[in-house]
Design a protein around this motif. Structure first.
Motif, mmCIF file in Angstrom:
data_model
loop_
_atom_site.group_PDB
_atom_site.id
_atom_site.type_symbol
_atom_site.label_atom_id
_atom_site.label_comp_id
_atom_site.label_asym_id
_atom_site.label_seq_id
_atom_site.Cartn_x
_atom_site.Cartn_y
_atom_site.Cartn_z
ATOM 1 N N LEU A 117 43.508 71.782 -12.581
ATOM 2 C CA LEU A 117 44.840 71.333 -12.189
ATOM 3 C C LEU A 117 45.667 70.953 -13.406
ATOM 4 O O LEU A 117 46.866 71.257 -13.495
ATOM 5 C CB LEU A 117 44.726 70.124 -11.258
ATOM 6 C CG LEU A 117 44.460 70.403 -9.779
ATOM 7 C CD1 LEU A 117 44.408 69.109 -9.010
ATOM 8 C CD2 LEU A 117 45.526 71.320 -9.197
ATOM 9 N N TYR B 146 46.876 74.103 -15.085
ATOM 10 C CA TYR B 146 47.950 74.781 -14.335
ATOM 11 C C TYR B 146 49.282 74.056 -14.490
ATOM 12 O O TYR B 146 50.297 74.656 -14.885
ATOM 13 C CB TYR B 146 47.580 74.886 -12.859
ATOM 14 C CG TYR B 146 48.706 75.485 -12.030
ATOM 15 C CD1 TYR B 146 48.929 76.855 -12.034
ATOM 16 C CD2 TYR B 146 49.562 74.671 -11.283
ATOM 17 C CE1 TYR B 146 49.977 77.412 -11.308
ATOM 18 C CE2 TYR B 146 50.611 75.217 -10.562
ATOM 19 C CZ TYR B 146 50.810 76.581 -10.569
ATOM 20 O OH TYR B 146 51.855 77.128 -9.868
ATOM 21 N N LEU C 35 48.198 80.196 -13.231
ATOM 22 C CA LEU C 35 47.059 80.301 -12.328
ATOM 23 C C LEU C 35 45.897 81.044 -12.986
ATOM 24 O O LEU C 35 44.730 80.704 -12.784
ATOM 25 C CB LEU C 35 47.469 81.009 -11.035
ATOM 26 C CG LEU C 35 48.261 80.175 -10.028
ATOM 27 C CD1 LEU C 35 48.814 81.067 -8.931
ATOM 28 C CD2 LEU C 35 47.390 79.076 -9.440
ATOM 29 N N SER D 299 44.200 78.636 -15.402
ATOM 30 C CA SER D 299 43.500 77.568 -14.667
ATOM 31 C C SER D 299 42.270 78.120 -13.958
ATOM 32 O O SER D 299 41.253 77.432 -13.830
ATOM 33 C CB SER D 299 44.433 76.892 -13.663
ATOM 34 O OG SER D 299 44.795 77.772 -12.614
ATOM 35 N N ALA D 300 42.329 79.387 -13.504
ATOM 36 C CA ALA D 300 41.163 80.010 -12.866
ATOM 37 C C ALA D 300 40.067 80.286 -13.872
ATOM 38 O O ALA D 300 38.885 80.377 -13.504
ATOM 39 C CB ALA D 300 41.579 81.301 -12.171
ATOM 40 N N LEU E 264 45.200 82.335 -5.670
ATOM 41 C CA LEU E 264 45.006 81.213 -4.753
ATOM 42 C C LEU E 264 44.116 81.608 -3.584
ATOM 43 O O LEU E 264 43.230 80.856 -3.173
ATOM 44 C CB LEU E 264 46.348 80.720 -4.222
ATOM 45 C CG LEU E 264 47.236 79.945 -5.192
ATOM 46 C CD1 LEU E 264 48.556 79.607 -4.531
ATOM 47 C CD2 LEU E 264 46.538 78.677 -5.673
ATOM 48 N N GLU F 23 40.553 81.627 -4.582
ATOM 49 C CA GLU F 23 39.961 80.292 -4.580
ATOM 50 C C GLU F 23 39.632 79.845 -3.161
ATOM 51 O O GLU F 23 38.603 79.206 -2.915
ATOM 52 C CB GLU F 23 40.911 79.291 -5.242
ATOM 53 C CG GLU F 23 41.018 79.424 -6.743
ATOM 54 C CD GLU F 23 41.752 78.263 -7.364
ATOM 55 O OE1 GLU F 23 41.699 77.145 -6.801
ATOM 56 O OE2 GLU F 23 42.399 78.459 -8.399
ATOM 57 N N GLN G 234 41.840 75.132 3.415
ATOM 58 C CA GLN G 234 42.130 75.721 2.110
ATOM 59 C C GLN G 234 42.715 77.123 2.252
ATOM 60 O O GLN G 234 43.627 77.509 1.506
ATOM 61 C CB GLN G 234 40.854 75.770 1.268
ATOM 62 C CG GLN G 234 40.376 74.407 0.833
ATOM 63 C CD GLN G 234 39.712 74.432 -0.542
ATOM 64 O OE1 GLN G 234 39.945 75.320 -1.349
ATOM 65 N NE2 GLN G 234 38.891 73.450 -0.807
ATOM 66 N N ALA H 166 46.438 78.171 0.921
ATOM 67 C CA ALA H 166 46.626 79.272 -0.033
ATOM 68 C C ALA H 166 47.648 80.279 0.463
ATOM 69 O O ALA H 166 48.378 80.885 -0.327
ATOM 70 C CB ALA H 166 45.291 79.966 -0.291
ATOM 71 N N PRO I 181 48.010 74.606 -5.445
ATOM 72 C CA PRO I 181 46.810 74.217 -6.197
ATOM 73 C C PRO I 181 46.420 72.756 -6.008
ATOM 74 O O PRO I 181 45.249 72.435 -5.798
ATOM 75 C CB PRO I 181 47.196 74.516 -7.652
ATOM 76 C CG PRO I 181 48.215 75.594 -7.557
ATOM 77 C CD PRO I 181 48.995 75.278 -6.317
ATOM 78 N N HIS J 22 42.962 71.377 -4.080
ATOM 79 C CA HIS J 22 41.985 70.516 -4.743
ATOM 80 C C HIS J 22 41.845 69.166 -4.035
ATOM 81 O O HIS J 22 40.784 68.545 -4.087
ATOM 82 C CB HIS J 22 42.379 70.293 -6.200
ATOM 83 C CG HIS J 22 42.010 71.426 -7.103
ATOM 84 N ND1 HIS J 22 42.701 72.614 -7.134
ATOM 85 C CD2 HIS J 22 40.999 71.563 -8.006
ATOM 86 C CE1 HIS J 22 42.154 73.429 -8.011
ATOM 87 N NE2 HIS J 22 41.120 72.824 -8.553
#
Length: 214
Positions: free
Chosen positions: A26, A29, A43, A46-47, A92, A95, A172, A176, A185, A189
């Motif tokens: 986070l 991002y 993203l 961060s991924a 997203l 994830e 989630q 997304a 994001p 989380h």
């Protein structure tokens, strides 16, 4: 006789995995977004954070971990799909589908409630063994045959954990797909902690009230 003790993890050591797995992606991002980097690249980087942490753990332990390899493969698949489509939301959704693994665990927990021993009893075995030893574990498992209240309590507990896991996975996936990209994001989380806090409080209270602890 020599007593062997298991080293206790310090508070900082216990919080480090949480920091790496939740806070660091986070931070990457939103830090990049504040710096003016577009959503796709933010993203993407961060991924990459969980992939790096998984690789570092593999290098440190020098053991092939199926879960770690699965996480890496899911991350790689998401990155490839996102690169092909150029769509940041694909990352997203990747994830969210990784989180669906927890949903499958929830389905397994729910399915076990109506057939044989609930799965949570299997998952609890190692904790009971560490806390109460082999004799304590045998006595705890023997209650399944002797105590109807014990059986009912474990089934209720397993059903609650299963429902929470499925709820987290579905939430989630919805986040997304539906939330704005910059809000998703953080919401994804925060989803499990929001569900987990009341879940753990219920777990602690229910196991104590119904005598389910070893």
């Amino acid at each position: 006789m020599t007593l062997h003790t298991v080293p206790r993890r310090t508070g900082a050591a216990a919080l480090l995995p949480l920091l790496l797995d939740l806070a660091l992606p986070l931070g990457v991002y939103y830090g990049l977004r504040l710096a003016g980097v577009d959503q796709w690249w933010s993203l993407l980087w961060s991924a990459a954070v969980p992939a790096v942490t998984v690789l570092l753990r593999l290098a440190r332990t020098r053991r092939v971990d199926f879960v770690a390899l699965l996480v890496l493969s899911m991350i790689a698949l998401g990155l490839v799909l996102s690169a092909l489509t150029g769509d940041p939301r694909t990352l997203l959704v990747r994830e969210a589908w990784t989180g669906m693994l927890g949903g499958l665990l929830g389905v397994w927990l729910l399915a076990s409630v109506g057939y044989g021993r609930p799965a949570l009893m299997v998952l609890f075995r190692s904790f009971v063994q560490v806390k109460a030893g082999e004799d304590g574990l045998r006595a705890w498992e023997a209650r399944w045959h002797q105590d109807a209240g014990f059986r009912h309590g474990l089934r209720v507990l397993t059903a609650v954990w299963g429902a929470a896991s499925v709820l987290n996975a579905l939430a989630q996936l919805a986040i997304a797909h539906l939330l704005p990209l910059d809000a998703a994001p953080a919401a994804m989380h925060a989803c499990w902690p929001v569900i987990a806090v009341p879940l753990f409080l219920f777990h602690l209270g229910y196991t104590k009230r119904h005598g389910l602890r070893a």
